[in-house]
Design a protein around this motif. Structure first.
Motif, PDB file in Angstrom:
ATOM      1  N   GLY A   1      16.591  -8.231  -4.922  1.00 37.79           N
ATOM      2  CA  GLY A   1      18.518  -9.046  -5.122  1.00 37.79           C
ATOM      3  C   GLY A   1      19.518  -8.415  -4.537  1.00 37.79           C
ATOM      4  N   GLY A   2      19.873  -8.101  -5.589  1.00 33.85           N
ATOM      5  CA  GLY A   2      21.652  -7.608  -4.825  1.00 33.85           C
ATOM      6  C   GLY A   2      21.538  -5.906  -5.020  1.00 33.85           C
ATOM      7  N   PHE A   3      20.653  -5.655  -4.624  1.00 33.46           N
ATOM      8  CA  PHE A   3      20.530  -4.311  -5.482  1.00 33.46           C
ATOM      9  C   PHE A   3      19.809  -3.076  -4.017  1.00 33.46           C
ATOM     10  N   SER A   4      19.624  -2.124  -3.710  1.00 36.04           N
ATOM     11  CA  SER A   4      19.463  -0.861  -2.879  1.00 36.04           C
ATOM     12  C   SER A   4      19.240  -0.216  -3.297  1.00 36.04           C
ATOM     13  N   ALA A   5      18.003   0.700  -3.272  1.00 26.58           N
ATOM     14  CA  ALA A   5      17.853   1.328  -4.248  1.00 26.58           C
ATOM     15  C   ALA A   5      16.830   2.730  -3.680  1.00 26.58           C
ATOM     16  N   ARG A   6      16.915   4.278  -3.239  1.00 26.30           N
ATOM     17  CA  ARG A   6      15.175   5.050  -3.646  1.00 26.30           C
ATOM     18  C   ARG A   6      14.145   4.519  -3.509  1.00 26.30           C
ATOM     19  N   PHE A   7      13.070   4.011  -3.893  1.00 24.41           N
ATOM     20  CA  PHE A   7      12.446   3.289  -4.328  1.00 24.41           C
ATOM     21  C   PHE A   7      11.733   4.849  -5.469  1.00 24.41           C
ATOM     22  N   VAL A   8      11.767   5.613  -4.486  1.00 25.12           N
ATOM     23  CA  VAL A   8      11.082   6.767  -5.696  1.00 25.12           C
ATOM     24  C   VAL A   8      12.393   7.262  -6.617  1.00 25.12           C
ATOM     25  N   ASP A   9      13.512   6.725  -6.973  1.00 24.25           N
ATOM     26  CA  ASP A   9      14.446   6.600  -8.233  1.00 24.25           C
ATOM     27  C   ASP A   9      14.742   5.885  -9.073  1.00 24.25           C
ATOM     28  N   LEU A  10      13.646   5.082  -8.875  1.00 24.12           N
ATOM     29  CA  LEU A  10      13.776   3.569  -9.665  1.00 24.12           C
ATOM     30  C   LEU A  10      12.628   4.062 -10.678  1.00 24.12           C
ATOM     31  N   LYS A  11      12.821   3.349 -11.677  1.00 20.49           N
ATOM     32  CA  LYS A  11      11.762   3.756 -13.474  1.00 20.49           C
ATOM     33  C   LYS A  11       9.906   3.270 -12.527  1.00 20.49           C
ATOM     34  N   LYS A  12       9.085   3.823 -13.400  1.00 22.93           N
ATOM     35  CA  LYS A  12       7.818   3.148 -12.983  1.00 22.93           C
ATOM     36  C   LYS A  12       8.164   2.070 -13.250  1.00 22.93           C
ATOM     37  N   ASP A  13       8.290   1.218 -14.382  1.00 21.77           N
ATOM     38  CA  ASP A  13       8.040  -0.431 -14.458  1.00 21.77           C
ATOM     39  C   ASP A  13       9.034  -1.189 -13.807  1.00 21.77           C
ATOM     40  N   VAL A  14       9.665  -0.611 -13.120  1.00 19.72           N
ATOM     41  CA  VAL A  14      10.851  -1.745 -11.997  1.00 19.72           C
ATOM     42  C   VAL A  14       9.639  -1.566 -11.078  1.00 19.72           C
ATOM     43  N   GLN A  15       9.513  -0.050  -9.964  1.00 19.31           N
ATOM     44  CA  GLN A  15       8.358   0.042  -8.484  1.00 19.31           C
ATOM     45  C   GLN A  15       7.788  -0.386  -9.476  1.00 19.31           C
ATOM     46  N   MET A  16       6.694  -0.711 -10.326  1.00 18.54           N
ATOM     47  CA  MET A  16       5.761  -1.764 -10.088  1.00 18.54           C
ATOM     48  C   MET A  16       5.786  -3.064 -10.006  1.00 18.54           C
ATOM     49  N   GLU A  17       7.212  -3.842 -10.269  1.00 14.30           N
ATOM     50  CA  GLU A  17       7.551  -4.953 -10.287  1.00 14.30           C
ATOM     51  C   GLU A  17       8.186  -4.725  -8.738  1.00 14.30           C
TER      52      GLU A  17
ATOM     53  N   GLU B   1       0.664  -1.587   0.104  1.00 14.26           N
ATOM     54  CA  GLU B   1       0.069   0.017  -0.025  1.00 14.26           C
ATOM     55  C   GLU B   1       0.809   1.457   0.005  1.00 14.26           C
ATOM     56  N   GLU B   2       2.179   1.189   0.992  1.00 14.45           N
ATOM     57  CA  GLU B   2       2.535   2.497   1.159  1.00 14.45           C
ATOM     58  C   GLU B   2       3.803   2.444  -0.547  1.00 14.45           C
ATOM     59  N   LEU B   3       3.875   1.199  -1.212  1.00  8.80           N
ATOM     60  CA  LEU B   3       4.726   1.424  -2.306  1.00  8.80           C
ATOM     61  C   LEU B   3       3.952   1.979  -2.965  1.00  8.80           C
ATOM     62  N   LYS B   4       2.658   1.846  -3.170  1.00  6.08           N
ATOM     63  CA  LYS B   4       1.909   2.522  -4.294  1.00  6.08           C
ATOM     64  C   LYS B   4       2.207   4.255  -3.782  1.00  6.08           C
ATOM     65  N   ASN B   5       1.111   4.023  -2.641  1.00  6.22           N
ATOM     66  CA  ASN B   5       1.402   5.720  -2.829  1.00  6.22           C
ATOM     67  C   ASN B   5       2.708   6.410  -2.582  1.00  6.22           C
ATOM     68  N   ALA B   6       3.796   5.607  -2.708  1.00  3.97           N
ATOM     69  CA  ALA B   6       5.247   6.395  -3.336  1.00  3.97           C
ATOM     70  C   ALA B   6       5.407   6.646  -4.498  1.00  3.97           C
ATOM     71  N   MET B   7       4.615   5.274  -4.990  1.00  2.84           N
ATOM     72  CA  MET B   7       4.571   5.692  -6.321  1.00  2.84           C
ATOM     73  C   MET B   7       3.288   7.117  -7.053  1.00  2.84           C
ATOM     74  N   GLU B   8       2.541   7.423  -6.083  1.00  2.00           N
ATOM     75  CA  GLU B   8       1.687   8.166  -6.757  1.00  2.00           C
ATOM     76  C   GLU B   8       2.422   9.735  -6.514  1.00  2.00           C
ATOM     77  N   ARG B   9       2.898  10.024  -5.200  1.00  2.00           N
ATOM     78  CA  ARG B   9       3.636  10.855  -4.562  1.00  2.00           C
ATOM     79  C   ARG B   9       4.618  10.634  -3.951  1.00  2.00           C
ATOM     80  N   PRO B  10       5.363  10.653  -4.516  1.00  5.17           N
ATOM     81  CA  PRO B  10       7.794  10.476  -4.536  1.00  5.17           C
ATOM     82  C   PRO B  10       7.847  11.145  -3.794  1.00  5.17           C
ATOM     83  N   GLN B  11       7.585  12.371  -3.941  1.00  8.17           N
ATOM     84  CA  GLN B  11       8.160  13.635  -3.076  1.00  8.17           C
ATOM     85  C   GLN B  11       7.824  13.635  -1.154  1.00  8.17           C
TER      86      GLN B  11
END
Lengths: 753, 309
Positions: free
Chosen positions: A730-746, A710-720
């Motif tokens: 996997g082997g990668f850490s990232a700020r969620f809001v920096d990722l491309k939309k399709d990766v966020q969806m994944e 749920e929060e991830l969904k909100n983060a996609m809509e309101r990244p700010q």
């Protein structure tokens, strides 16, 4: 406004009209505030009670009126209150006959000048008015605002459960006798006795209801539950509780009528009854959990958004062994009742049993956000110093509402003022001038443009802060005094230490430790702004004060390089001492200045609180662009957390920063943490290792949100709003809001419950 | 110690609170430069040493402040129907940083920052209190290829002898460098990418002779090693490579375990961000079922100490 969770809400304001009539009659017949209060209580109960619902194992639902008698905003209103907007709405849109409409008009005009909030505000002493002149913080750019309420009553439920209503009656009667002999306030005692009779009547009211429902119930399980309720209610009418169900029922009825919204140390006051029920085979563990769940759902039905504290664990409990057993039941009930309330709180320390800690961890990991975690080993010593009390008293500390600390059934520290330190910085920069409303407020000081050094400006800022603090302290003391003359709040008085003994109402000399608290908002942004001013203007001379002022007035329009320079200045939350030292200095200045006011205004203590609610957003609305790079109207930082998006060095640096302020000079400071569910699922020892490091190094409080899809969904809509959310996949850490939309969806699709 | 006399390294990221790159809570330090050119690389911006311009389109507000200050025409704003789109020509950029100093929305950054040893120690000090919670944590050197910065890392290790240090390496470095750094490293996270020598050259840019020699050298000299296995469908998920992995683990029984790192496309966002489209290839992301199958195949090969990262 609360939307009390009851079926079949009242559809008109007839109760309110009748209440007003009862009040009118009371003030004609009586002069003593206790008599008037008693009459209002009789008018209010059982009129505002609602029927037992299908899921209830305890009786007592309420819908506070639009007009009525309450103790704070979330209990209908403060004192004798009227929600004017709702009455006008009813007049404009409601239906009813001529008499009804005439009564509504009468009620509207009757209470307009008589409601407690207006009475308190209108009688504000002259010396306070230049700075504390309105409570319309929603609509005006107020640097400081009074809050009209008496919040934070933690009643002595342990005593109530032990001696029951008859025991309390005996105690009141005994001290009534003393009052007669010593020329005390006998009327107060008479009214308290009658009020207790009213409480007994309400037990009977619900007992009858439960019996009627049981008689017509076909489901045998439900029939038994209703029968049990009937038996319990009849019993507690005239006897002390014998069982957990009776204990909870008594606490609930009494609390509902107080009206209380804090339910304190449940494990202490119910622990003994719970253990004896289990050991004597009257109750199974599951049944105990179900009872507690019902109790929690009833607290939630009050829909008061904040407050609703249930506090388990910690030093200072009368019966730690039994309480710890009850603690586990309570945590399980919290885990299962997935509502906003109660604000389930765990006080933990080095003695907390592993089982209790593990159950709490599990609850948090499942995304409940509860328990809120309070570290006794930091807070007890801190509270001893801040409040100047001994260890034994300090061990009874209770966070109310959004985090203000009081002592269980001993002190009231109602937060009756709020101060926007960022708005005050804005004013200080302009020598006290507010462009939105063209006010000039506060001490006459030079604006920033005429200051020769950062230290000079800082001293003016502190002068402005001091002026508001002094006015707020004056107001706090005044509010207690005038409220005490109007409202005995007898239900609170009878279960607060020392009041019955002294024969005085809680706010009329009865309270053993009358304290005050002042809510602060904007500190983090203010510190960031000060650091930016110091660095960009005075240290590095990147631009002049005039250029800064011009950019701020125009919300940085066309001034991106200047704004960026301000944004790049050190920010709190990155373990950077340049700004963290400014924050700590500001925190200490505010805390000490506030604390110093107590003896001057006659309070046992007066302390700062930096807490967690939506005010950082609502109060930020009327603050213009600020030197930390924040744009006009944007939310301020929340509690003790970095301003959103400014913590660029990650969690460890943030933790180091928030560990810097002292906990020995204020009455509550809140820190939020947000993690993904996946981190907890995969690396829970390490996650808790991070939190342990925080607590072991002086972390006082943590509210941990474990974030799912749920929060991830909100983060996609309101990244700010989600700049700090780190995901691990996997082997990668990232700020969620920096990722491309399709990766966020994944990633969103991967998160499982 | 003045900065000029200390070793300097170019580092493109420092990730704190890392939970999966060695024991305990760790700080990952990402060094620039890599001798390999793996086609699936998810940190392609780290392969060279240059300072790179990072542009995140999703944060751009279209204020055009960057275009106004750029003297080389890197940033242009063009109409695309009713929208105005920000286009970045990375080839024209000389990393002067003028655009970074005006972007208030975090859309533009310069990646790769130079650190001296003492500057890096200062950064690590922030995290040291967390290393001692529970399982002992510490610093993991990664990148890029940290073995290209052995002098720097050695100087760092000498100044912080109590820290637990992990080296995440592709193994392509001189034996002398491994000899030099071995006493300072508590754990090697050693990549084993492709078994077949020719295939290794095609997909990674070099053959794997040196890599295998170094693995052997480290093992024989008592190094603690965890094997890291990037598995990319249709590239190295074949029987030969799986057999090669099983063989390595049999030959080196003291290797604690191997971690499978299934291919992911999370590095794809860097393609646009850093303007690397001409170098980038995309592969199939393995499904959960596919990954489960890999584990079954390893089990069939008698490999017990292998699991997902």
């Amino acid at each position: 406004m609360n939307k009390f969770k009851v079926h079949n809400k009242r559809k008109n304001l007839q109760f309110e009209i009748d209440f007003t009539k009862s009040y009118r009659i009371a003030i004609q017949n009586f002069t003593h505030p206790a008599q008037i209060e008693l009459a209002c209580m009789k008018a209010q109960y059982p009129a505002i009670f609602h029927p037992i619902q299908q899921e209830d194992l305890l009786a007592g639902r309420v819908q506070m009126g639009i007009v009525g008698l309450g103790i704070q905003h979330q209990t209908g209103g403060f004192g004798f209150y009227m929600n004017e907007e709702e009455v006008v709405k009813e007049l404009e849109f409601g239906s009813g006959d001529a008499q009804y409409r005439e009564d509504l008009h009468d009620m509207l005009t009757f209470w307009k000048g008589r409601n407690t909030t207006t009475v308190v505000l209108n009688n504000t002493p002259e010396n306070i008015r230049p700075l504390i002149f309105s409570d319309n913080w929603r609509g005006l750019p107020l640097p400081a605002s009074p809050i009209l309420r008496m919040a934070g009553a933690f009643l002595d439920f342990d005593k109530l459960v032990k001696i029951g209503l008859p025991g309390l009656q005996q105690e009141v009667a005994a001290f009534r006798q003393k009052a007669i002999e010593t020329n005390g306030d006998v009327i107060l005692f008479d009214c308290m006795l009658e009020l207790l009779t009213l409480v007994q009547d309400m037990c009977h009211y619900y007992a009858k209801q439960a019996k009627n429902l049981a008689d017509s119930e076909t489901n045998p399980v439900r029939k038994q539950q209703l029968t049990n309720m009937h038996v319990a209610l009849e019993h507690i009418r005239d006897h002390a509780p014998r069982t957990m169900a009776e204990g909870l029922q008594l606490v609930w009825i009494y609390g509902l009528m107080t009206p209380a919204i804090e339910y304190g140390r449940l494990d202490e006051y119910i622990g003994d009854l719970y253990v004896s029920d289990i050991e004597e085979g009257r109750l199974t563990e599951d049944e105990a959990v179900e009872l507690t769940k019902s109790f929690f759902r009833l607290i939630d039905h009050l829909d008061c958004e904040t407050d609703g504290r249930i506090i388990v664990g910690g030093y200072g409990r009368r019966n730690p062994e039994n309480a710890d057993r009850m603690c586990l039941v309570a945590i399980e009930a919290c885990r299962q009742v997935k509502e906003v309330l109660p604000q389930f709180t765990l006080r933990f320390n080095k003695d907390t049993p592993a089982k209790v800690w593990q159950a709490s961890q599990r609850c948090i990991e499942e995304g409940r956000t509860y328990p809120l975690l309070y570290n006794d080993d930091v807070l007890v010593p801190g509270v001893m110093e801040a409040f100047s009390v001994d260890r034994q008293r300090a061990e009874t500390y209770m966070p109310l509402g959004c985090g203000e600390i009081e002592f269980d059934h001993y002190s009231i520290g109602s937060p009756n003022g709020s101060m926007n330190t960022l708005k005050i910085l804005e004013l200080a920069m302009r020598g006290g001038y507010e462009p939105m409303t063209q006010w000039t407020l506060g001490p006459k000081t030079k604006p920033l443009s005429e200051c020769h050094s950062f230290e000079e400006f800082l001293s003016y800022y502190k002068q402005h802060l001091t002026a508001y603090i002094e006015a707020q302290a004056d107001f706090e003391a005044y509010e207690y005094e005038i409220t005490g003359k109007i409202h005995p709040f007898m239900m609170v008085t009878m279960l607060y230490d020392g009041c019955i003994e002294k024969g005085k109402a809680i706010f009329d000399g009865g309270c053993a430790y009358l304290a005050g608290t002042l809510e602060l908002y904007g500190n983090v942004n203010a510190a960031n702004s000060l650091a930016a001013i110091k660095k960009c203007i005075f240290d590095e001379k990147k631009f002049s004060c005039e250029e800064l002022e011009s950019a701020l007035r125009n919300n940085f329009f066309g001034k991106e390089p200047l704004r960026k320079a301000l944004m790049d200045a050190p920010k709190y939350g990155n373990d950077d001492d340049y700004v963290d030292s400014i924050f700590v200095d500001l925190h200490n200045f505010l805390s000490e200045t506030i604390r110093k006011q107590a003896p001057r205004v006659g309070l046992a203590s007066y302390l700062a609180v930096t807490i967690n609610n939506a005010q950082n957003t609502t109060l930020g609305r009327w603050v213009g662009a600020t030197p930390d790079g924040r744009k006009s109207g944007m939310p301020m930082a929340n509690a003790n957390n970095p301003a959103p998006g400014t913590d660029k060095r990650g969690l460890t640096a943030m933790i180091n920063s928030i560990l810097k302020p002292s906990h020995a000079n204020h009455a509550g400071m809140v820190s939020n943490f947000r993690f993904t569910r996946e981190n907890f699922n995969n690396s829970r020892e390490k996650m808790w290792g991070i939190m342990n490091s925080y607590f072991n190094r002086g972390g006082a409080h943590a509210m941990i949100s474990v974030v799912g899809s749920e929060e991830l969904k909100n983060a996609m809509e309101r990244p700010q709003d989600y700049g700090d959310l780190i995901v691990r996949v996997g082997g990668f850490s990232a700020r969620f809001v920096d990722l491309k939309k399709d990766v966020q969806m994944e990633i969103y699709n991967r998160v499982t419950y | 110690m003045s900065r000029t006399s200390e070793p300097i390294a170019t580092i493109f990221d420092i990730q704190r609170c890392a939970l999966h790159d060695g024991p305990g809570i760790r700080t990952n330090v990402f060094f620039t430069g890599c001798p390999l050119r793996c086609v699936w690389c998810h940190n392609p911006e780290s392969q060279g040493f240059d300072t790179s311009l990072s542009y995140k389109a999703q944060l751009c507000r279209g204020c055009q402040g960057c275009a106004a200050v750029c003297e080389r025409g890197v940033h242009t704003f063009v109409h695309d129907g009713s929208k105005v789109v920000h286009k970045v020509d990375h080839n024209k950029c000389n990393a002067c940083g003028k655009c970074v100093s005006v972007c208030c929305y975090g859309a533009i950054e310069l990646v790769n920052k130079q650190y001296s040893v003492s500057e890096l120690i200062k950064e690590i000090n922030i995290d040291i209190p967390f290393y001692s919670e529970g399982e002992k944590g510490g610093v993991t050197f990664t990148g890029g290829e940290p073995m290209l910065h052995v002098g720097f890392i050695k100087a760092f290790a000498d100044q912080a002898p109590d820290l637990h240090l992990c080296m995440e390496t592709c193994g392509y470095a001189s034996k002398d460098d491994f000899l030099r750094i071995l006493p300072n490293i508590d754990l090697f996270l050693f990549d084993y990418k492709i078994t077949d020598r020719q295939k290794h050259r095609i997909y990674c840019g070099t053959d794997n002779d040196k890599i295998l020699e170094n693995l052997d050298f480290l093992y024989q000299n008592g190094a603690e090693i965890i094997l890291r296995l990037p598995i990319i469908p249709s590239v190295n998920d074949d029987e030969e490579h799986f057999a090669g992995i099983a063989d390595i683990l049999r030959r080196y029984p003291r290797i604690d375990h191997a971690q499978i790192m299934p291919y992911h496309t999370l590095g794809d966002e860097k393609v646009d961000r850093f303007g690397l489209s001409n170098k980038h290839r995309s592969f199939e992301t393995p499904s959960k079922e596919m990954v489960d199958q890999w584990l079954v195949r390893f089990s069939d090969l008698g490999v017990k100490n292998i699991w997902l990262s």
